[in-house]
Design a protein around this motif. Structure first.
Motif, mmCIF file in Angstrom:
data_model
loop_
_atom_site.group_PDB
_atom_site.id
_atom_site.type_symbol
_atom_site.label_atom_id
_atom_site.label_comp_id
_atom_site.label_asym_id
_atom_site.label_seq_id
_atom_site.Cartn_x
_atom_site.Cartn_y
_atom_site.Cartn_z
ATOM 1 N N GLN A 7 -5.956 -21.258 3.733
ATOM 2 C CA GLN A 7 -5.110 -22.105 4.570
ATOM 3 C C GLN A 7 -5.216 -23.527 4.041
ATOM 4 O O GLN A 7 -6.222 -24.187 4.227
ATOM 5 C CB GLN A 7 -5.512 -22.045 6.036
ATOM 6 N N ASN A 8 -4.166 -23.956 3.359
ATOM 7 C CA ASN A 8 -4.169 -25.257 2.701
ATOM 8 C C ASN A 8 -2.804 -25.912 2.830
ATOM 9 O O ASN A 8 -1.810 -25.239 3.084
ATOM 10 C CB ASN A 8 -4.458 -25.092 1.201
ATOM 11 N N ILE A 9 -2.757 -27.214 2.593
ATOM 12 C CA ILE A 9 -1.465 -27.888 2.446
ATOM 13 C C ILE A 9 -0.819 -27.296 1.202
ATOM 14 O O ILE A 9 -1.447 -27.208 0.154
ATOM 15 C CB ILE A 9 -1.658 -29.412 2.308
ATOM 16 N N ALA A 19 4.579 -30.653 -13.234
ATOM 17 C CA ALA A 19 3.641 -31.236 -12.281
ATOM 18 C C ALA A 19 3.679 -30.465 -10.965
ATOM 19 O O ALA A 19 4.622 -29.726 -10.688
ATOM 20 C CB ALA A 19 4.008 -32.689 -12.022
ATOM 21 N N CYS A 20 2.634 -30.653 -10.167
ATOM 22 C CA CYS A 20 2.568 -30.085 -8.820
ATOM 23 C C CYS A 20 2.798 -31.190 -7.803
ATOM 24 O O CYS A 20 2.506 -32.354 -8.058
ATOM 25 C CB CYS A 20 1.200 -29.468 -8.565
ATOM 26 N N ASP A 21 3.315 -30.791 -6.652
ATOM 27 C CA ASP A 21 3.501 -31.751 -5.567
ATOM 28 C C ASP A 21 3.398 -31.007 -4.245
ATOM 29 O O ASP A 21 3.510 -29.776 -4.183
ATOM 30 C CB ASP A 21 4.854 -32.443 -5.681
ATOM 31 N N VAL A 22 3.198 -31.754 -3.176
ATOM 32 C CA VAL A 22 3.140 -31.196 -1.830
ATOM 33 C C VAL A 22 4.523 -30.690 -1.446
ATOM 34 O O VAL A 22 5.534 -31.330 -1.730
ATOM 35 C CB VAL A 22 2.661 -32.274 -0.821
ATOM 36 N N VAL A 23 4.560 -29.531 -0.767
ATOM 37 C CA VAL A 23 5.817 -28.949 -0.311
ATOM 38 C C VAL A 23 6.107 -29.450 1.102
ATOM 39 O O VAL A 23 5.246 -29.391 1.977
ATOM 40 C CB VAL A 23 5.751 -27.410 -0.321
ATOM 41 N N VAL A 24 7.318 -29.954 1.297
ATOM 42 C CA VAL A 24 7.760 -30.408 2.613
ATOM 43 C C VAL A 24 8.882 -29.484 3.064
ATOM 44 O O VAL A 24 9.896 -29.350 2.386
ATOM 45 C CB VAL A 24 8.242 -31.873 2.572
ATOM 46 N N SER A 25 8.678 -28.818 4.216
ATOM 47 C CA SER A 25 9.693 -27.924 4.765
ATOM 48 C C SER A 25 10.679 -28.738 5.597
ATOM 49 O O SER A 25 10.270 -29.556 6.419
ATOM 50 C CB SER A 25 9.047 -26.860 5.658
ATOM 51 N N PRO A 26 11.982 -28.519 5.382
ATOM 52 C CA PRO A 26 12.964 -29.283 6.154
ATOM 53 C C PRO A 26 12.937 -28.903 7.630
ATOM 54 O O PRO A 26 12.718 -27.749 7.987
ATOM 55 C CB PRO A 26 14.299 -28.903 5.514
ATOM 56 N N THR A 27 13.131 -29.894 8.475
ATOM 57 C CA THR A 27 13.275 -29.668 9.915
ATOM 58 C C THR A 27 14.580 -30.324 10.345
ATOM 59 O O THR A 27 15.419 -30.633 9.514
ATOM 60 C CB THR A 27 12.067 -30.256 10.693
ATOM 61 N N ALA A 35 4.274 -28.276 4.532
ATOM 62 C CA ALA A 35 4.137 -26.821 4.625
ATOM 63 C C ALA A 35 2.665 -26.414 4.476
ATOM 64 O O ALA A 35 1.884 -27.072 3.796
ATOM 65 C CB ALA A 35 4.976 -26.156 3.548
ATOM 66 N N ILE A 36 2.316 -25.293 5.124
ATOM 67 C CA ILE A 36 0.975 -24.727 5.041
ATOM 68 C C ILE A 36 1.045 -23.461 4.197
ATOM 69 O O ILE A 36 1.916 -22.620 4.387
ATOM 70 C CB ILE A 36 0.412 -24.406 6.444
ATOM 71 N N ASP A 37 0.124 -23.338 3.251
ATOM 72 C CA ASP A 37 0.063 -22.189 2.351
ATOM 73 C C ASP A 37 -1.098 -21.295 2.756
ATOM 74 O O ASP A 37 -2.233 -21.739 2.813
ATOM 75 C CB ASP A 37 -0.119 -22.686 0.915
ATOM 76 N N ARG A 38 -0.805 -20.029 3.031
ATOM 77 C CA ARG A 38 -1.845 -19.069 3.399
ATOM 78 C C ARG A 38 -2.008 -17.982 2.338
ATOM 79 O O ARG A 38 -2.588 -16.944 2.609
ATOM 80 C CB ARG A 38 -1.515 -18.450 4.751
ATOM 81 N N THR A 39 -1.491 -18.245 1.118
ATOM 82 C CA THR A 39 -1.514 -17.233 0.072
ATOM 83 C C THR A 39 -2.613 -17.414 -0.959
ATOM 84 O O THR A 39 -2.895 -16.504 -1.718
ATOM 85 C CB THR A 39 -0.181 -17.218 -0.697
ATOM 86 N N GLY A 40 -3.194 -18.556 -1.069
ATOM 87 C CA GLY A 40 -4.193 -18.805 -2.108
ATOM 88 C C GLY A 40 -3.607 -19.440 -3.351
ATOM 89 O O GLY A 40 -4.330 -19.804 -4.279
ATOM 90 N N ALA A 41 -2.287 -19.581 -3.406
ATOM 91 C CA ALA A 41 -1.653 -20.176 -4.585
ATOM 92 C C ALA A 41 -2.052 -21.640 -4.753
ATOM 93 O O ALA A 41 -2.251 -22.103 -5.869
ATOM 94 C CB ALA A 41 -0.136 -20.054 -4.489
#
Length: 159
Positions: A7-9, A19-27, A35-41
């Motif tokens: 469970q991570n950002i 590059a990597c960046d934080v994922v922002v889910s549209p509202t 967004a919260i990642d529960r997959t381990g990626a």
């Protein structure tokens, strides 16, 4: 089957930007929510993309006649490693391949360098994470981590 306690950002790799960046889910109303990642990626991407401190016997990229550029900072790595117990280090040593020849020896080294942080993550999260490195094109090495929920891949940047 036990669930893996990830469970991570959420982070995502963008090939165009390399590059990597934080994922922002549209509202609603043009706003977003992290967004919260529960997959381990995300922990795998962070381990792949951050620099682990070089060992004393590693060849630092850019070394000329035995003299490494950057002197004391040449070994890179996260300064917070000194607070980790048991010699654990964060990140991977993939950065050591920046000026390596693009051959099978570099591919094998990439496989070893990616196996280190995946073993640490496996131990920390109590799950199996496989890893490997392969050629995707002539002179291009790609590292792969295999999690229970899927596969994460990233290219190894070489000059």
């Amino acid at each position: 089957m036990a669930t893996v306690p990830f469970q991570n950002i959420q982070m995502a790799y963008t090939p165009a930007l390399r590059a990597c960046d934080v994922v922002v889910s549209p509202t609603v109303a043009g706003r977003g929510r992290i967004a919260i990642d529960r997959t381990g990626a995300t922990p795998v991407l962070l381990a792949m993309g951050t620099d682990r401190r070089a060992r004393d016997d590693d060849r630092i990229p850019g070394t000329l006649n035995g003299v490494a550029p950057g002197r004391i900072m040449a070994a890179r790595g996260w300064p917070g490693d000194i607070f980790l117990t048991g010699g654990v280090r964060m990140g991977s040593r993939l950065w050591l391949l920046e000026d390596a020849k693009q051959d099978d020896a570099a591919r094998l080294a990439a496989g070893r360098y990616i196996a280190e942080p995946m073993a640490d993550l496996s131990t920390f999260y109590g799950t199996e994470i496989g890893s490997g490195a392969s050629f995707t094109a002539r002179g291009r090495v790609q590292v792969t981590a295999t999690l229970p929920a899927g596969t994460v891949t990233a290219p190894v940047q070489q000059s």
